[in-house]
Design a protein around this motif. Sequence first.
Motif, PDB file in Angstrom:
ATOM      1  N   ARG A  34      -7.674 -17.675   5.285  1.00  0.00           N
ATOM      2  CA  ARG A  34      -8.774 -16.761   5.584  1.00  0.00           C
ATOM      3  C   ARG A  34      -9.337 -16.134   4.326  1.00  0.00           C
ATOM      4  O   ARG A  34     -10.196 -15.277   4.397  1.00  0.00           O
ATOM      5  N   TYR A  35      -8.843 -16.531   3.161  1.00  0.00           N
ATOM      6  CA  TYR A  35      -9.224 -15.832   1.943  1.00  0.00           C
ATOM      7  C   TYR A  35      -9.772 -16.790   0.906  1.00  0.00           C
ATOM      8  O   TYR A  35      -9.393 -17.946   0.835  1.00  0.00           O
ATOM      9  N   GLN A  36     -10.642 -16.263   0.063  1.00  0.00           N
ATOM     10  CA  GLN A  36     -11.138 -17.015  -1.066  1.00  0.00           C
ATOM     11  C   GLN A  36     -10.155 -16.891  -2.222  1.00  0.00           C
ATOM     12  O   GLN A  36      -9.309 -16.016  -2.233  1.00  0.00           O
ATOM     13  N   ASN A  37     -10.267 -17.778  -3.199  1.00  0.00           N
ATOM     14  CA  ASN A  37      -9.433 -17.668  -4.385  1.00  0.00           C
ATOM     15  C   ASN A  37      -9.914 -16.522  -5.263  1.00  0.00           C
ATOM     16  O   ASN A  37     -11.082 -16.181  -5.282  1.00  0.00           O
ATOM     17  N   MET A  38      -8.991 -15.957  -5.993  1.00  0.00           N
ATOM     18  CA  MET A  38      -9.389 -14.956  -6.975  1.00  0.00           C
ATOM     19  C   MET A  38     -10.281 -15.587  -8.020  1.00  0.00           C
ATOM     20  O   MET A  38     -10.088 -16.731  -8.413  1.00  0.00           O
ATOM     21  N   SER A  39     -11.243 -14.834  -8.495  1.00  0.00           N
ATOM     22  CA  SER A  39     -12.137 -15.382  -9.499  1.00  0.00           C
ATOM     23  C   SER A  39     -11.418 -15.531 -10.837  1.00  0.00           C
ATOM     24  O   SER A  39     -11.793 -16.358 -11.651  1.00  0.00           O
ATOM     25  N   GLU A  40     -10.380 -14.738 -11.084  1.00  0.00           N
ATOM     26  CA  GLU A  40      -9.611 -14.869 -12.304  1.00  0.00           C
ATOM     27  C   GLU A  40      -8.234 -14.267 -12.083  1.00  0.00           C
ATOM     28  O   GLU A  40      -8.078 -13.332 -11.306  1.00  0.00           O
ATOM     29  N   ALA A  51      -9.144 -11.588  -3.852  1.00  0.00           N
ATOM     30  CA  ALA A  51      -8.095 -12.147  -3.001  1.00  0.00           C
ATOM     31  C   ALA A  51      -7.650 -13.511  -3.509  1.00  0.00           C
ATOM     32  O   ALA A  51      -8.457 -14.315  -3.986  1.00  0.00           O
ATOM     33  N   ARG A  52      -6.367 -13.756  -3.397  1.00  0.00           N
ATOM     34  CA  ARG A  52      -5.806 -15.046  -3.784  1.00  0.00           C
ATOM     35  C   ARG A  52      -4.659 -15.368  -2.834  1.00  0.00           C
ATOM     36  O   ARG A  52      -3.912 -14.480  -2.424  1.00  0.00           O
ATOM     37  N   MET A  76       8.787 -17.632   4.201  1.00  0.00           N
ATOM     38  CA  MET A  76       8.476 -16.259   3.808  1.00  0.00           C
ATOM     39  C   MET A  76       6.962 -16.068   3.749  1.00  0.00           C
ATOM     40  O   MET A  76       6.240 -16.987   3.381  1.00  0.00           O
ATOM     41  N   TYR A  77       6.531 -14.878   4.103  1.00  0.00           N
ATOM     42  CA  TYR A  77       5.125 -14.480   3.953  1.00  0.00           C
ATOM     43  C   TYR A  77       5.100 -13.197   3.147  1.00  0.00           C
ATOM     44  O   TYR A  77       5.536 -12.137   3.607  1.00  0.00           O
ATOM     45  N   SER A  78       4.579 -13.278   1.929  1.00  0.00           N
ATOM     46  CA  SER A  78       4.540 -12.151   1.009  1.00  0.00           C
ATOM     47  C   SER A  78       3.091 -11.712   0.817  1.00  0.00           C
ATOM     48  O   SER A  78       2.230 -12.537   0.514  1.00  0.00           O
ATOM     49  N   SER A  79       2.831 -10.417   0.970  1.00  0.00           N
ATOM     50  CA  SER A  79       1.464  -9.899   0.870  1.00  0.00           C
ATOM     51  C   SER A  79       1.455  -8.638   0.020  1.00  0.00           C
ATOM     52  O   SER A  79       2.157  -7.668   0.313  1.00  0.00           O
ATOM     53  N   TYR A  80       0.640  -8.664  -1.046  1.00  0.00           N
ATOM     54  CA  TYR A  80       0.509  -7.506  -1.935  1.00  0.00           C
ATOM     55  C   TYR A  80      -0.955  -7.093  -1.971  1.00  0.00           C
ATOM     56  O   TYR A  80      -1.832  -7.918  -2.250  1.00  0.00           O
ATOM     57  N   LYS A  81      -1.227  -5.806  -1.713  1.00  0.00           N
ATOM     58  CA  LYS A  81      -2.589  -5.314  -1.665  1.00  0.00           C
ATOM     59  C   LYS A  81      -2.721  -4.050  -2.505  1.00  0.00           C
ATOM     60  O   LYS A  81      -1.843  -3.178  -2.487  1.00  0.00           O
ATOM     61  N   VAL A  82      -3.812  -3.980  -3.237  1.00  0.00           N
ATOM     62  CA  VAL A  82      -4.132  -2.802  -4.044  1.00  0.00           C
ATOM     63  C   VAL A  82      -5.527  -2.342  -3.652  1.00  0.00           C
ATOM     64  O   VAL A  82      -6.472  -3.135  -3.677  1.00  0.00           O
ATOM     65  N   SER A  83      -5.650  -1.080  -3.289  1.00  0.00           N
ATOM     66  CA  SER A  83      -6.947  -0.510  -2.904  1.00  0.00           C
ATOM     67  C   SER A  83      -7.211   0.724  -3.739  1.00  0.00           C
ATOM     68  O   SER A  83      -6.286   1.479  -4.058  1.00  0.00           O
ATOM     69  N   PRO A  84      -8.467   0.965  -4.108  1.00  0.00           N
ATOM     70  CA  PRO A  84      -8.777   2.192  -4.846  1.00  0.00           C
ATOM     71  C   PRO A  84      -8.416   3.420  -4.027  1.00  0.00           C
ATOM     72  O   PRO A  84      -8.626   3.461  -2.810  1.00  0.00           O
ATOM     73  N   VAL A  85      -7.847   4.411  -4.694  1.00  0.00           N
ATOM     74  CA  VAL A  85      -7.501   5.666  -4.027  1.00  0.00           C
ATOM     75  C   VAL A  85      -8.660   6.637  -4.215  1.00  0.00           C
ATOM     76  O   VAL A  85      -9.021   6.957  -5.347  1.00  0.00           O
ATOM     77  N   PRO A  86      -9.288   7.102  -3.140  1.00  0.00           N
ATOM     78  CA  PRO A  86     -10.437   8.007  -3.290  1.00  0.00           C
ATOM     79  C   PRO A  86     -10.018   9.339  -3.897  1.00  0.00           C
ATOM     80  O   PRO A  86      -8.887   9.803  -3.705  1.00  0.00           O
ATOM     81  N   ASP A  87     -10.924   9.931  -4.652  1.00  0.00           N
ATOM     82  CA  ASP A  87     -10.665  11.249  -5.219  1.00  0.00           C
ATOM     83  C   ASP A  87     -10.515  12.268  -4.092  1.00  0.00           C
ATOM     84  O   ASP A  87     -11.181  12.169  -3.055  1.00  0.00           O
ATOM     85  N   PRO A  88      -9.606  13.235  -4.282  1.00  0.00           N
ATOM     86  CA  PRO A  88      -9.456  14.251  -3.223  1.00  0.00           C
ATOM     87  C   PRO A  88     -10.748  15.029  -3.019  1.00  0.00           C
ATOM     88  O   PRO A  88     -11.482  15.329  -3.962  1.00  0.00           O
TER      89      PRO A  88
END
Length: 270
Positions: free
Chosen positions: A20-26, A192-193, A216-228
């Motif tokens: 369901r995901y595209q490859n990372m551009s880099e 996404a990769r 195994m299914y391994s998933s790592y996600k990083v999202s920007p944390v909004p300023d308080p």
Amino acid sequence: MINHIPAGAPIHPRTTQESRYQNMSEPLVSDALFNEVVETCACFPNPFAIGTGTFCGMDGVCRPRSCEAYYEFGSRNNTGYDAANPVPLECEDIPETERPDVFYSGVVYGCSDTEPERVRQGFTRKCHAQPSGPGTDYTCYDMAAGTDFQPFVNAVADWQASGNECKDNVAEEGFPRYSYDVILESDINAFARIQFLPAHNGTTEFNEDYAQTGPMYSSYKVSPVPDPTPAPTPSPTSEPMTLPPSMARSNTGQVSLIVTLGVALIRWMM
């Protein structure tokens, strides 16, 4: 179909499980690091450890694949693990995962083509950590010790008894068969990769040891944390307006003008 990649070959995201995901551009780090330091890995002469139930760790050691081992020693692009400030991985046994809640499966039986519908064995253990605090999320699924595969085996028997067959073409040679899968997914700030690997080589007969160890299914996600959100500033209270004496009276009467909180009240006194 699952690609059985020869030693030293690049990994391509093709699999029996739909992507369901595209490859990372880099890549975020060098290819050598992303490919788990394969040049020095003790799994040599198969540095990628394809189909052996093992993987090459960041420290160059060949290990059996599990959520705990991969979290600590797998590619940092796929886990976010920080050896200088390690956050523990918390794991628990769970009911078997099913679509759509968890899209991917650990063991799949069927044809290379998506039709007829394949039989799937979900994961039975879940691990989780926030390796770098808020905004980072690592989730991993594998098989709990003593997983009961009999319902899956029964479902395969029903699939076979129903007269399901694979198409008669070269792509279906060796099918139907069992695949024991590893899915490595990362989604870092909208890049996404995903990689698909066989935990073990596919088999035409069910291998419970293969099903128990390696998928195994391994998933790592990083999202920007909004300023308080800053606290609202209290509205200032307006002071009453005082009129000079020359405006306080007229020849025809008296005018009192009171201004409070921006609201004017005018009273005429005749």
